[in-house]
Design an enzyme around this catalytic site. Sequence first.
Site, PDB file in Angstrom:
ATOM      1  N   GLY A  19      87.662 -87.990 -19.666  1.00 48.53           N
ATOM      2  CA  GLY A  19      86.725 -86.400 -20.594  1.00 48.53           C
ATOM      3  C   GLY A  19      88.752 -85.967 -20.231  1.00 48.53           C
ATOM      4  O   GLY A  19      88.728 -85.453 -21.309  1.00 48.53           O
ATOM      5  N   VAL A 236      83.784 -69.915 -13.399  1.00 48.21           N
ATOM      6  CA  VAL A 236      84.097 -69.726 -15.056  1.00 48.21           C
ATOM      7  C   VAL A 236      83.176 -68.759 -15.512  1.00 48.21           C
ATOM      8  O   VAL A 236      82.211 -68.998 -15.328  1.00 48.21           O
ATOM      9  CB  VAL A 236      84.077 -71.193 -16.007  1.00 48.21           C
ATOM     10  CG1 VAL A 236      84.557 -71.404 -17.327  1.00 48.21           C
ATOM     11  CG2 VAL A 236      84.822 -72.211 -14.577  1.00 48.21           C
ATOM     12  N   HIS A 476      77.914 -96.087 -12.076  1.00 50.68           N
ATOM     13  CA  HIS A 476      78.113 -95.008 -13.446  1.00 50.68           C
ATOM     14  C   HIS A 476      76.753 -93.942 -13.543  1.00 50.68           C
ATOM     15  O   HIS A 476      75.568 -94.361 -14.402  1.00 50.68           O
ATOM     16  CB  HIS A 476      77.690 -96.539 -14.497  1.00 50.68           C
ATOM     17  CG  HIS A 476      78.775 -97.871 -14.638  1.00 50.68           C
ATOM     18  ND1 HIS A 476      78.448 -99.053 -14.433  1.00 50.68           N
ATOM     19  CD2 HIS A 476      79.826 -97.879 -13.927  1.00 50.68           C
ATOM     20  CE1 HIS A 476      79.304 -99.536 -14.176  1.00 50.68           C
ATOM     21  NE2 HIS A 476      80.983 -98.698 -13.708  1.00 50.68           N
TER      22      HIS A 476
HETATM   23  C1  LIG Z   1      84.093 -98.012  -7.837  1.00 55.55           C
HETATM   24  C2  LIG Z   1      83.888 -98.018  -9.010  1.00 55.55           C
HETATM   25  C3  LIG Z   1      84.788 -98.470  -9.754  1.00 55.55           C
HETATM   26  C4  LIG Z   1      84.295 -98.531 -11.111  1.00 55.55           C
HETATM   27  N1  LIG Z   1      84.196 -99.526 -12.190  1.00 55.55           N
HETATM   28  C5  LIG Z   1      84.152 -98.867 -13.620  1.00 55.55           C
HETATM   29  C6  LIG Z   1      84.838 -99.938 -14.314  1.00 55.55           C
HETATM   30  O1  LIG Z   1      85.151-100.741 -14.478  1.00 55.55           O
HETATM   31  N2  LIG Z   1      84.366 -99.116 -15.754  1.00 55.55           N
HETATM   32  C7  LIG Z   1      84.209 -98.798 -16.250  1.00 55.55           C
HETATM   33  O2  LIG Z   1      84.334 -98.301 -17.208  1.00 55.55           O
HETATM   34  N3  LIG Z   1      83.395 -97.336 -15.286  1.00 55.55           N
HETATM   35  C8  LIG Z   1      83.899 -98.049 -13.902  1.00 55.55           C
HETATM   36  N4  LIG Z   1      83.755 -96.784 -13.291  1.00 55.55           N
HETATM   37  C9  LIG Z   1      82.760 -95.436 -13.711  1.00 55.55           C
HETATM   38  C10 LIG Z   1      84.180 -94.579 -13.688  1.00 55.55           C
HETATM   39  O3  LIG Z   1      84.957 -94.452 -13.049  1.00 55.55           O
HETATM   40  C11 LIG Z   1      83.805 -93.207 -14.657  1.00 55.55           C
HETATM   41  O4  LIG Z   1      82.413 -93.869 -15.194  1.00 55.55           O
HETATM   42  C12 LIG Z   1      84.473 -92.346 -15.319  1.00 55.55           C
HETATM   43  O5  LIG Z   1      85.897 -92.135 -14.666  1.00 55.55           O
HETATM   44  C13 LIG Z   1      83.792 -90.933 -15.169  1.00 55.55           C
HETATM   45  O6  LIG Z   1      85.153 -90.451 -16.298  1.00 55.55           O
HETATM   46  P1  LIG Z   1      84.593 -88.607 -16.846  1.00 55.55           P
HETATM   47  O7  LIG Z   1      85.316 -87.980 -17.545  1.00 55.55           O
HETATM   48  O8  LIG Z   1      83.084 -88.133 -16.875  1.00 55.55           O
HETATM   49  O9  LIG Z   1      85.202 -88.407 -15.164  1.00 55.55           O
HETATM   50  P2  LIG Z   1      85.459 -89.082 -13.496  1.00 55.55           P
HETATM   51  O10 LIG Z   1      86.824 -89.289 -14.508  1.00 55.55           O
HETATM   52  O11 LIG Z   1      84.993 -88.769 -12.410  1.00 55.55           O
HETATM   53  O12 LIG Z   1      86.448 -87.533 -13.456  1.00 55.55           O
HETATM   54  C14 LIG Z   1      86.120 -86.275 -13.092  1.00 55.55           C
HETATM   55  C15 LIG Z   1      87.526 -85.279 -11.785  1.00 55.55           C
HETATM   56  O13 LIG Z   1      87.104 -84.082 -12.151  1.00 55.55           O
HETATM   57  C16 LIG Z   1      87.004 -83.545 -10.891  1.00 55.55           C
HETATM   58  N5  LIG Z   1      86.182 -82.685 -10.735  1.00 55.55           N
HETATM   59  C17 LIG Z   1      85.048 -82.461  -9.645  1.00 55.55           C
HETATM   60  N6  LIG Z   1      84.352 -81.108  -9.758  1.00 55.55           N
HETATM   61  C18 LIG Z   1      85.480 -80.751  -9.847  1.00 55.55           C
HETATM   62  C19 LIG Z   1      85.934 -79.029  -9.679  1.00 55.55           C
HETATM   63  N7  LIG Z   1      85.106 -78.563  -9.444  1.00 55.55           N
HETATM   64  N8  LIG Z   1      87.269 -78.769 -10.065  1.00 55.55           N
HETATM   65  C20 LIG Z   1      88.779 -79.450 -10.378  1.00 55.55           C
HETATM   66  N9  LIG Z   1      88.147 -81.038 -10.513  1.00 55.55           N
HETATM   67  C21 LIG Z   1      87.134 -81.294 -10.112  1.00 55.55           C
HETATM   68  C22 LIG Z   1      86.613 -85.216  -9.613  1.00 55.55           C
HETATM   69  O14 LIG Z   1      87.687 -85.026  -8.599  1.00 55.55           O
HETATM   70  C23 LIG Z   1      86.992 -86.416 -10.214  1.00 55.55           C
HETATM   71  O15 LIG Z   1      88.854 -86.357 -10.286  1.00 55.55           O
HETATM   72  C24 LIG Z   1      84.200 -97.026 -11.848  1.00 55.55           C
HETATM   73  C25 LIG Z   1      83.687 -96.027 -10.967  1.00 55.55           C
HETATM   74  C26 LIG Z   1      83.658 -96.649  -9.382  1.00 55.55           C
HETATM   75  C27 LIG Z   1      83.514 -95.673  -8.272  1.00 55.55           C
END
Ligand SMILES: Cc1cc2nc3c(=O)[nH]c(=O)nc-3n(C[C@H](O)[C@H](O)[C@H](O)COP(=O)(O)OP(=O)(O)OC[C@H]3O[C@@H](n4cnc5c(N)ncnc54)[C@H](O)[C@@H]3O)c2cc1C
Length: 561
Positions: A19, A236, A476
């Site tokens: 996102g 925030v 997930h």
């Molecule tokens: C081992 C593993 C394998 C996976 N394989 C798959 C796959 O093959 N396919 C798939 O679709 N999904 C997979 N996933 C799931 C996928 O990684 C997540 O669904 C996806 O990354 C979520 O996206 P997001 O934008 O919600 O947040 P994220 O990608 O999790 O990013 C959120 C970011 O926000 C940061 N953050 C959190 N709190 C704060 C704060 N207070 N201040 C600053 N930064 C902050 C975190 O450090 C993180 O980097 C996998 C997950 C894992 C753990």
Amino acid sequence: MKPDQQYDCDFIVIGSGFGGSVSALRLAEKGYRVAVMEMGRRWTRENLPRTSWSIHRWFWRPSLGLRGFFNMRFFRHVTILHGCAVGGGSITYASTLLRAPDKVWDMGSWAGLADWKSEMPQHFDTAARMLGIIENRILGPADHLLRKSAEASGCGHTFYRTHVGIFQSVAGEPVKQTYPDPFFGGEGPERSTCNACGGCMMGCQHGAKNTLDLNYLYLAEKRGAQVFAETKVVDVKPLFAGDSGDSGYEVRTVKSTACIRRQPQRFTCRGVVFSASSLGTMELLFHLREKGSLPAISERLGKHVRTNSESLIGVRVAGCGDDLSKGIAIGSGVYIDEDTHIEAVRYPNGSDTMSLLSTLLTDGRPGAQRIALWIKNVFLSALRHPIKTTRVFWPRGWARESVILLCMQALEGHIEMRWERPWFWPFRKFLVSRGAKVPTYIPQANAFARKVAEVSGGTSMSMLPEILFNIPATAHCIGGCVMADSPARGVVDVRHRVFGYRNMYVCDGSMVSANLGVNPSLTITALTERAMTFIPPVGNATWDDRACDSEHAGAKQQIQH
Ligand SMILES: Cc1cc2nc3c(=O)[nH]c(=O)nc-3n(C[C@H](O)[C@H](O)[C@H](O)COP(=O)(O)OP(=O)(O)OC[C@H]3O[C@@H](n4cnc5c(N)ncnc54)[C@H](O)[C@@H]3O)c2cc1C
């Protein structure tokens, strides 16, 4: 109202995962000054760990000196695996990018809010192009085993190669070749083709996995977005107390990897995008509502948290001639019934730490009965096959000899997260889970694991926490800030705008409002692409974007009549 120049930036994006990276790029393209605050570290091919035994560079727990990119959080109802890095979960994810089936748009709180089935395909197409999705061309021994087992179970026809964001060579071309940017007309970084080492989830050391720092975030930085790594957002609030962000926001951060000198900083901006993942955004919003920084956040925060109804099982083939770790992390999948989907997952050779959580497969109703059955299974197995049993529990060689079976179900079911003081630590509040337990035992998945064991001559395995504590594990976690037509039913509206505030959005897994039954990253990317289309270019910005609340709109109309 202040002139724009007095703000440190136009938008602050919290988190650089799917996102966050999409938001950063699309906002930068529209001419906004964007800052991305990311709690995790920046990773390059050079500093990634070789195996998961390099715990301090794999696992994230900065208070213990562990500064990796992978985290596990333990709750009463679920163990959540997630990423933490510049590029969010993309650094550790397996890069399986599947479209959610159409039926999910008729489920959950987003049903009926938009014409999803006609709107979403174009955003899925854009996301797929940006993430470089292809059908996997590399089938490893674990994929062949999955196919054979599916055939033996009568569902061989459902076997499919996963769609993945990995740069792979075409048939006949050598692997591990470096090419100038193959995806963005030369604007992106140079890339190397996959060598099938199975190391996707340890961060790709060969530059073959299409992580966000090589696509969305890379291009966003080229367009001027500033990424602040190791920077955790802790506050925030509207610049003027009591308003709803009309004059912008103040964002406070600390250095996430420092325990003593935390280097607090303050930034000002006009708009905020929460993209800290389902868990991260819920945690931050609960904290900010409680401390009075964002008191108007909906009471629905933390409701409808979904785990994709997952179960992790597997098979270990002790003494296996094939190296089951070869291939890509998730190379293939099968549907064992209409709602149940299983993928073949692997870690690279040498990354054996997950063996510490695996044990003999055990059926049965959760609780004492299942634990007793598990003890009996281990005992009998040790008596009958002492050498085989020792080899199955021996950590060394686990990744080379194992295939993990990731089972997901597209069935409705959810838990709740609350902000409470746990009984064992009453000094501060934490996220705690509540609600009906998500099933850890999916009988048809266990039956399939047994079939894989039979076909391969291996031993079927379960996750230890699932048996001992009846706690499923999921990579997930989604939901918690779901979409709805009013704050009485959700946290954001159909355009991801937070109810009660202006120019504030949630774009990450937390706004996913139904169980997808497939890996969620592509859906999060596509939904964020859609959300960003509603934000005008900087020249047309009125800075008055607020959630559409149909209940209040309806009430106003009634009053006017
Ligand atoms: C081992 C593993 C394998 C996976 N394989 C798959 C796959 O093959 N396919 C798939 O679709 N999904 C997979 N996933 C799931 C996928 O990684 C997540 O669904 C996806 O990354 C979520 O996206 P997001 O934008 O919600 O947040 P994220 O990608 O999790 O990013 C959120 C970011 O926000 C940061 N953050 C959190 N709190 C704060 C704060 N207070 N201040 C600053 N930064 C902050 C975190 O450090 C993180 O980097 C996998 C997950 C894992 C753990």
